[in-house]
Motif scaffolding. Structure first.
Motif, mmCIF file in Angstrom:
data_model
loop_
_atom_site.group_PDB
_atom_site.id
_atom_site.type_symbol
_atom_site.label_atom_id
_atom_site.label_comp_id
_atom_site.label_asym_id
_atom_site.label_seq_id
_atom_site.Cartn_x
_atom_site.Cartn_y
_atom_site.Cartn_z
ATOM 1 N N GLY A 50 -34.597 8.543 -19.775
ATOM 2 C CA GLY A 50 -35.590 7.508 -19.520
ATOM 3 C C GLY A 50 -35.681 6.593 -20.726
ATOM 4 N N ASP A 51 -36.872 6.486 -21.297
ATOM 5 C CA ASP A 51 -37.069 5.647 -22.467
ATOM 6 C C ASP A 51 -37.115 6.448 -23.766
ATOM 7 N N GLU A 52 -36.943 7.774 -23.675
ATOM 8 C CA GLU A 52 -37.075 8.628 -24.848
ATOM 9 C C GLU A 52 -35.752 9.296 -25.210
ATOM 10 N N TRP A 53 -35.581 9.538 -26.508
ATOM 11 C CA TRP A 53 -34.420 10.285 -27.002
ATOM 12 C C TRP A 53 -34.811 11.738 -27.209
ATOM 13 N N ASP A 54 -34.055 12.642 -26.564
ATOM 14 C CA ASP A 54 -34.314 14.072 -26.681
ATOM 15 C C ASP A 54 -33.168 14.750 -27.409
ATOM 16 N N ALA A 55 -33.519 15.637 -28.330
ATOM 17 C CA ALA A 55 -32.500 16.416 -29.027
ATOM 18 C C ALA A 55 -31.942 17.486 -28.104
ATOM 19 N N ASN A 56 -30.644 17.731 -28.215
ATOM 20 C CA ASN A 56 -30.017 18.871 -27.560
ATOM 21 C C ASN A 56 -29.992 20.009 -28.579
ATOM 22 N N LEU A 166 -30.764 17.808 -39.121
ATOM 23 C CA LEU A 166 -30.230 19.023 -38.505
ATOM 24 C C LEU A 166 -31.339 20.002 -38.132
ATOM 25 N N GLU A 167 -32.310 20.160 -39.001
ATOM 26 C CA GLU A 167 -33.391 21.098 -38.735
ATOM 27 C C GLU A 167 -34.739 20.391 -38.845
ATOM 28 N N PRO A 168 -35.701 20.824 -38.048
ATOM 29 C CA PRO A 168 -35.596 21.815 -36.972
ATOM 30 C C PRO A 168 -34.751 21.310 -35.809
ATOM 31 N N VAL A 169 -34.148 22.233 -35.092
ATOM 32 C CA VAL A 169 -33.158 21.861 -34.079
ATOM 33 C C VAL A 169 -33.767 21.065 -32.924
ATOM 34 N N GLU A 170 -35.069 21.195 -32.718
ATOM 35 C CA GLU A 170 -35.694 20.470 -31.597
ATOM 36 C C GLU A 170 -36.022 19.020 -31.952
ATOM 37 N N ASN A 171 -35.877 18.627 -33.206
ATOM 38 C CA ASN A 171 -36.189 17.261 -33.618
ATOM 39 C C ASN A 171 -35.011 16.323 -33.376
#
Length: 276
Positions: A50-56, A166-171
């Motif tokens: 959508g309009d947001e960037w999500d970390a894998n 790189l960390e945290p991985v969810e960022n």
């Protein structure tokens, strides 16, 4: 098992105490497959939803595993000896994409992706997990940090730093969207998002801790520059300016964003002659 599942399994083993000394050929084969997928652009550290960037997160876990499950050894590339857990990236595939890198100082670490019709000038460095889109120019003395996502037809001016996350991985990492132009000496760090089509003046610092005064929407925002903005560094009054030890006041950095003007767009058009 899928590559994602294999990485998830290895990550769990690492959390349970698996070390580089314990890693088997099968474990290292998974890591090699993962790096190859990154270099082919098949997996990415972050994607736009959508309009947001999500970390894998699993991709960032795979990158961290390549540090945690490998030994530091002596290596050589192009006649240069060095010590690292990872080799540098082979560049044979770049020519097939019409991408080129100049000699004596363009360094691409394993696990980095460069698209078609890119130019990488020396000296410059692209780290593991970075994804560089088609038609992008990485100029001299530029650094593209780990996991940074650089869009298509982007111009990174000389001596530009794109930070790694790189960390945290969810960022989510630093994001520079399509058709952005960053002037010489810019710094983009800590997961900041530069919106599509924006033009940023020289020596501008973009980080979530510095306010962006968006004069288009008349609001102050943090962590992003909206699309189609012309941005530049300014300094505003700081609350510490009243301190007795600071004569004449004190100022803190800020970013001012306005509409992109036609003459600014013309000044930052891609140099197609470089790609003839």
């Amino acid at each position: 098992m899928s590559l994602e599942a294999d990485i998830g399994d290895l990550w769990a083993r690492k959390q349970d105490g698996l070390t580089a000394a314990d890693a088997t050929d099968d474990h290292l084969a998974v890591l090699e497959e993962f790096l190859t997928a990154l270099e082919a652009g098949e997996v990415r550290a972050a994607e736009k939803v959508g309009d947001e960037w999500d970390a894998n997160a699993w991709v960032k876990q795979g990158i961290l595993l390549n540090f945690g499950l490998r030994e530091t050894v002596a290596r050589e590339y192009g006649g240069v000896q060095y010590h690292d857990v990872l080799p540098l990236r082979e560049t044979d595939d770049l020519a097939d994409r019409g991408t080129r890198n100049t000699p004596d100082g363009t360094t691409i670490r394993r696990g980095a992706y460069l698209g078609e019709d890119c130019i990488m000038m020396s000296p410059s460095f692209v780290n593991i997990g970075a994804h560089v889109g088609d038609g992008t120019l990485i100029d001299s003395c530029d650094t593209v940090g780990s996991c940074a996502q650089i869009g298509e037809n982007v111009k990174l001016g000389a001596n530009t730093l794109i930070g790694g996350v790189l960390e945290p991985v969810e960022n989510a990492p630093v994001i520079v969207e399509d058709d952005v132009s960053l002037g010489a000496g810019c710094r983009v760090t800590s997961g900041f998002v530069v919106g599509e089509g924006s033009i940023v003046g020289e020596n501008t610092l973009l980080t979530p801790r510095i306010p962006v005064y968006d004069l288009v929407e008349e609001e102050v925002i943090y962590g992003e520059l909206p699309p189609e903005r012309r941005a530049f560094q300014r300094f505003v009054d700081s609350s510490v300016g009243d301190h007795d030890l600071i004569p004449g006041g004190a100022y803190k950095p800020a970013v001012v964003a306005t509409d992109v003007e036609e003459e600014t767009l013309e000044a930052t058009e891609r140099e197609d002659a470089l790609r003839d």
